[in-house]
Design a protein around this motif. Structure first.
Motif, short mmCIF file in Angstrom:
data_model
loop_
_atom_site.label_atom_id
_atom_site.label_comp_id
_atom_site.label_asym_id
_atom_site.label_seq_id
_atom_site.Cartn_x
_atom_site.Cartn_y
_atom_site.Cartn_z
N ASP A 107 -32.02 -1.31 -21.55
CA ASP A 107 -32.18 -0.27 -22.58
C ASP A 107 -32.30 -0.96 -23.93
O ASP A 107 -31.33 -1.53 -24.43
CB ASP A 107 -30.97 0.67 -22.57
CG ASP A 107 -31.09 1.78 -23.58
OD1 ASP A 107 -32.12 1.85 -24.28
OD2 ASP A 107 -30.13 2.58 -23.70
N PRO A 108 -33.48 -0.94 -24.57
CA PRO A 108 -33.66 -1.65 -25.84
C PRO A 108 -32.67 -1.22 -26.91
O PRO A 108 -32.30 -2.02 -27.78
CB PRO A 108 -35.10 -1.30 -26.24
CG PRO A 108 -35.78 -0.95 -24.94
CD PRO A 108 -34.73 -0.30 -24.12
N SER B 2 -23.72 -5.21 -17.59
CA SER B 2 -24.17 -3.84 -17.30
C SER B 2 -24.32 -2.99 -18.56
O SER B 2 -24.98 -1.95 -18.51
CB SER B 2 -23.20 -3.16 -16.34
OG SER B 2 -21.91 -3.08 -16.89
N LYS B 3 -23.71 -3.41 -19.68
CA LYS B 3 -23.81 -2.57 -20.87
C LYS B 3 -25.22 -2.52 -21.43
O LYS B 3 -25.55 -1.65 -22.23
CB LYS B 3 -22.84 -3.07 -21.94
CG LYS B 3 -23.23 -4.37 -22.62
CD LYS B 3 -22.21 -4.74 -23.69
CE LYS B 3 -22.58 -6.02 -24.42
NZ LYS B 3 -21.59 -6.38 -25.44
N TYR B 4 -26.07 -3.44 -21.02
CA TYR B 4 -27.46 -3.44 -21.49
C TYR B 4 -28.38 -2.66 -20.55
O TYR B 4 -29.57 -2.53 -20.84
CB TYR B 4 -27.99 -4.88 -21.58
CG TYR B 4 -27.21 -5.77 -22.52
CD1 TYR B 4 -26.95 -5.38 -23.82
CD2 TYR B 4 -26.77 -7.02 -22.10
CE1 TYR B 4 -26.24 -6.21 -24.68
CE2 TYR B 4 -26.07 -7.85 -22.95
CZ TYR B 4 -25.80 -7.44 -24.23
OH TYR B 4 -25.10 -8.26 -25.08
N LEU B 5 -27.86 -2.18 -19.42
CA LEU B 5 -28.73 -1.63 -18.39
C LEU B 5 -28.62 -0.11 -18.28
O LEU B 5 -27.54 0.46 -18.46
CB LEU B 5 -28.40 -2.26 -17.03
CG LEU B 5 -28.50 -3.78 -16.93
CD1 LEU B 5 -28.08 -4.24 -15.55
CD2 LEU B 5 -29.91 -4.26 -17.25
N VAL C 292 -34.77 -9.08 -24.09
CA VAL C 292 -34.72 -8.40 -22.80
C VAL C 292 -34.40 -9.39 -21.68
O VAL C 292 -33.54 -9.13 -20.82
CB VAL C 292 -36.05 -7.68 -22.51
CG1 VAL C 292 -36.07 -7.13 -21.08
CG2 VAL C 292 -36.27 -6.55 -23.51
N THR C 293 -35.07 -10.54 -21.68
CA THR C 293 -34.81 -11.56 -20.67
C THR C 293 -33.38 -12.07 -20.76
O THR C 293 -32.70 -12.26 -19.74
CB THR C 293 -35.79 -12.72 -20.84
OG1 THR C 293 -37.13 -12.24 -20.70
CG2 THR C 293 -35.54 -13.80 -19.79
N ALA C 294 -32.89 -12.30 -21.98
CA ALA C 294 -31.52 -12.77 -22.16
C ALA C 294 -30.52 -11.75 -21.64
O ALA C 294 -29.50 -12.12 -21.04
CB ALA C 294 -31.26 -13.05 -23.64
N ALA C 295 -30.81 -10.45 -21.84
CA ALA C 295 -29.92 -9.40 -21.33
C ALA C 295 -29.92 -9.38 -19.81
O ALA C 295 -28.88 -9.22 -19.17
CB ALA C 295 -30.35 -8.05 -21.88
N GLN C 296 -31.09 -9.57 -19.21
CA GLN C 296 -31.17 -9.59 -17.75
C GLN C 296 -30.42 -10.79 -17.17
O GLN C 296 -29.71 -10.66 -16.16
CB GLN C 296 -32.64 -9.63 -17.31
CG GLN C 296 -33.40 -8.35 -17.62
CD GLN C 296 -34.89 -8.49 -17.38
OE1 GLN C 296 -35.44 -9.60 -17.41
NE2 GLN C 296 -35.58 -7.38 -17.16
N LYS C 297 -30.52 -11.94 -17.81
CA LYS C 297 -29.83 -13.14 -17.32
C LYS C 297 -28.33 -13.06 -17.52
O LYS C 297 -27.58 -13.70 -16.79
CB LYS C 297 -30.39 -14.38 -18.02
CG LYS C 297 -31.81 -14.74 -17.61
CD LYS C 297 -32.27 -16.01 -18.30
CE LYS C 297 -33.66 -16.42 -17.83
NZ LYS C 297 -34.13 -17.67 -18.50
#
Length: 570
Positions: free
Chosen positions: A185-186, A278-281, A269-274
């Motif tokens: 989630d941006p 879960s707070k970014y998703l 976004v990539t840094a959040a995925q790596k």
């Protein structure tokens, strides 16, 4: 043919001598084999220490001793109980009071193994679709590895059971068989656009080595000293979706001297995925399989007009009727195959119905089940294995079970013992205790006042035993009494629009009172309402991630009550 009689020297009981585990004090006890034995007593008297900590732990340890050293190193081993000796102990399996919460790939169907039989039935008796879109009904010819379409003549590979498995070949390519997809989630990446990137505006870049991407962004032309909200569109796109490129950056070393490093730029976004945070998703239903977990090809096969996802959405009560309706629909050439598969399905479903789980659907996620539901599903899977000569240790299997379903529990436990197994149960429920072949009563008190055997024998013997504490309750001469309490005037109201099987439910909870919820399983589960309680938008769950159907009117009322209620000091 007449079989030889059993030898008189065959052990009749597990002999435990000098057991000193937790609260057990040099305990000597005999546990009858090939019978249903209940260990009863007040809480803390040593019931679980005897059942789980001694019998199960020692039985498991002896089983593991038969494995290679290589295998034993990779298995978790329970602590061996302190005892002088334990003789005639069979290999042991335990059904714990609180089974582990299943993973995201587990459903009622996979946990109960009903789905395994249903997948095989779909592959053998289903109507399949050829590559040209024609339906091929079940026949003796469709049982081959290759099917020929009677309409267009094209040959294609017959789908097997694995073709309908969302944990392997049949999985949806988008969600890999989970049914939901997780996307960054941006809005969570830059919660405060008023900050500059140097001040930590991009949260995923603020952790450890991820800060190097911030310096790389500066080298790539992003202004780090300007509030994020005032950056140009090009700069924001580079921060969020920039390509992973190698970039040389300058950072300060431990001694304060500048150090040049070659790093790979990871966008936010990539840094959040790596980061796997879960707070970014955000999670939402998979747009490809629409939550069915299956690839599109697996949904073209049908059984009595329904695909596997539609059958899995039925509750177990409805599936029992669905299975009974299959035989008349099949050609006579498949009569024997149909009878075998439907019998397997009925055998898999019946124990679940006996335990009052008929309201569950096969596609219900395992993680949403209550503790009691998970334990009962585990119990039915054990019964279906039809093993002999095992010791099964059950820790309060009646937990969460409505009194109306106790008879089904007794029948299931009886099936375990009837297969030639020994069953040891830690239990408080009087109805379950009364049906035991043998009772071991621990006590007389809890902790230091327990750890000894108060009485042993058949239920009828304990009813007459003056030393037994539970005997009068089994005989109906004593009853549990509680002091009366006055009514509570204040209450909290919870409104749930739609959650699991709850539909437009409103319930009141008196304040400063213990509220009981005596309902049959599946009618209005307390777990469902507890989920609604704790998933309030804005209280630990981002509002954008919380399902919009959760009732939230209670929370404003809770806040007002909490602010207006005087606090009691510690």
């Amino acid at each position: 043919m007449k079989l030889p009689p059993l030898p008189d020297t065959l052990p009749r009981a597990i002999e435990a001598r000098g057991v000193r585990h937790n609260t057990l004090r040099d305990l000597d006890v005999d546990v009858p084999l090939w019978r249903t034995v209940v260990i009863a007593g007040v809480s803390g008297s040593g019931k679980t220490s005897l059942a789980m900590g001694t019998l199960y732990a020692e039985g498991l340890h002896r089983f593991l001793e038969g494995l290679s050293t290589y295998s034993r190193r990779r298995l978790t081993q329970a602590q061996r109980p302190d005892a002088d000796r334990i003789d005639h102990l069979p290999p042991a399996l335990a059904l714990r009071q609180r089974p582990p919460v299943p993973g995201p790939r587990s459903t009622v169907g996979t946990m109960s193994e009903v789905l395994n039989v249903l997948r095989l039935t779909m592959s053998r008796l289903g109507t399949h679709r050829c590559p040209n879109g024609h339906d091929v009904p079940p026949s003796i010819e469709t049982q081959a590895m290759e099917i020929q379409c009677p309409t267009c003549g094209v040959r294609f590979e017959a789908p097997g059971a694995e073709s309908f498995a969302f944990n392997s070949y049949g999985a949806c390519p988008r969600c890999t068989g989970i049914g939901t997809v997780f996307e960054v989630d941006p809005a969570t990446l830059v919660p405060d656009p008023g900050k500059t990137i140097a001040e930590g505006a991009v949260l995923p870049w603020n952790v450890g080595g991820r800060r190097l991407s911030m310096f790389a962004a500066g080298e790539l032309g992003v202004r780090l000293d300007v509030p994020y909200g005032k950056l140009s569109r090009t700069e924001k796109e580079l921060v969020m979706t920039g390509e992973p490129v190698k970039q040389e950056v300058t950072v300060s070393g431990r001694d304060g001297r500048p150090v040049r490093l070659n790093v790979t730029f990871d966008n936010a976004v990539t840094a959040a995925q790596k980061s796997d945070n879960s707070k970014y998703l955000n999670s939402h239903t998979c747009p490809v399989c629409h939550g069915t977990r299956l690839r599109p090809e697996a949904l073209t096969s049908r059984l009595d007009g329904r695909n596997l996802a539609e059958i899995s959405a039925l509750d177990l009560d409805a599936i029992a009727g669905f299975v009974a309706s299959l035989a008349p629909l099949m050609p006579s050439s498949l009569e024997r195959l149909t009878a075998g598969l439907t019998r397997e399905l009925e055998t898999a479903v019946r124990p679940l119905l006996d335990l009052g789980l008929g309201y569950l659907s096969l596609d219900r996620a395992g993680a949403t089940l209550s503790t009691g539901e998970r334990q009962r599903i585990e119990l039915t899977s054990t019964v279906r294995s039809a093993t002999t000569g095992m010791l099964y240790v059950l820790d309060e299997p009646s937990v969460g079970l409505h009194p109306g379903n106790v008879e089904g529990l007794r029948k299931t436990i009886g099936a375990l013992a009837g297969n030639g197994n020994s069953v040891v149960i830690v239990e408080h429920d009087l109805d379950v205790i009364r049906t035991a072949d043998w009772i071991i009563e621990m006590g007389p008190g809890a902790g230091r006042l327990g750890g000894t055997v108060v009485a042993t024998g058949a239920p009828s013997a304990l009813m007459r035993d003056k030393k037994s504490i539970i005997g009068p309750f089994l005989a109906g001469r004593a009853a549990v009494t509680r002091p009366p309490r006055g009514a509570s005037e204040a209450s909290l109201t919870l409104t749930v629009k739609r959650l699991y099987n709850l539909r437009d439910v409103t319930a009141g909870f008196p304040i400063n009172r213990l509220t009981g919820w005596p309902v049959r399983p599946g009618r209005a589960r307390p777990r469902s309402c507890s989920t609604a309680w704790f998933r309030r938008p804005g209280r630990g769950w981002p509002a954008t991630r919380c399902p919009p159907t959760y009732g939230s009117s209670i929370w404003d009322r809770c806040d007002r009550w909490w602010r207006s209620t005087p606090r009691r000091s510690a």
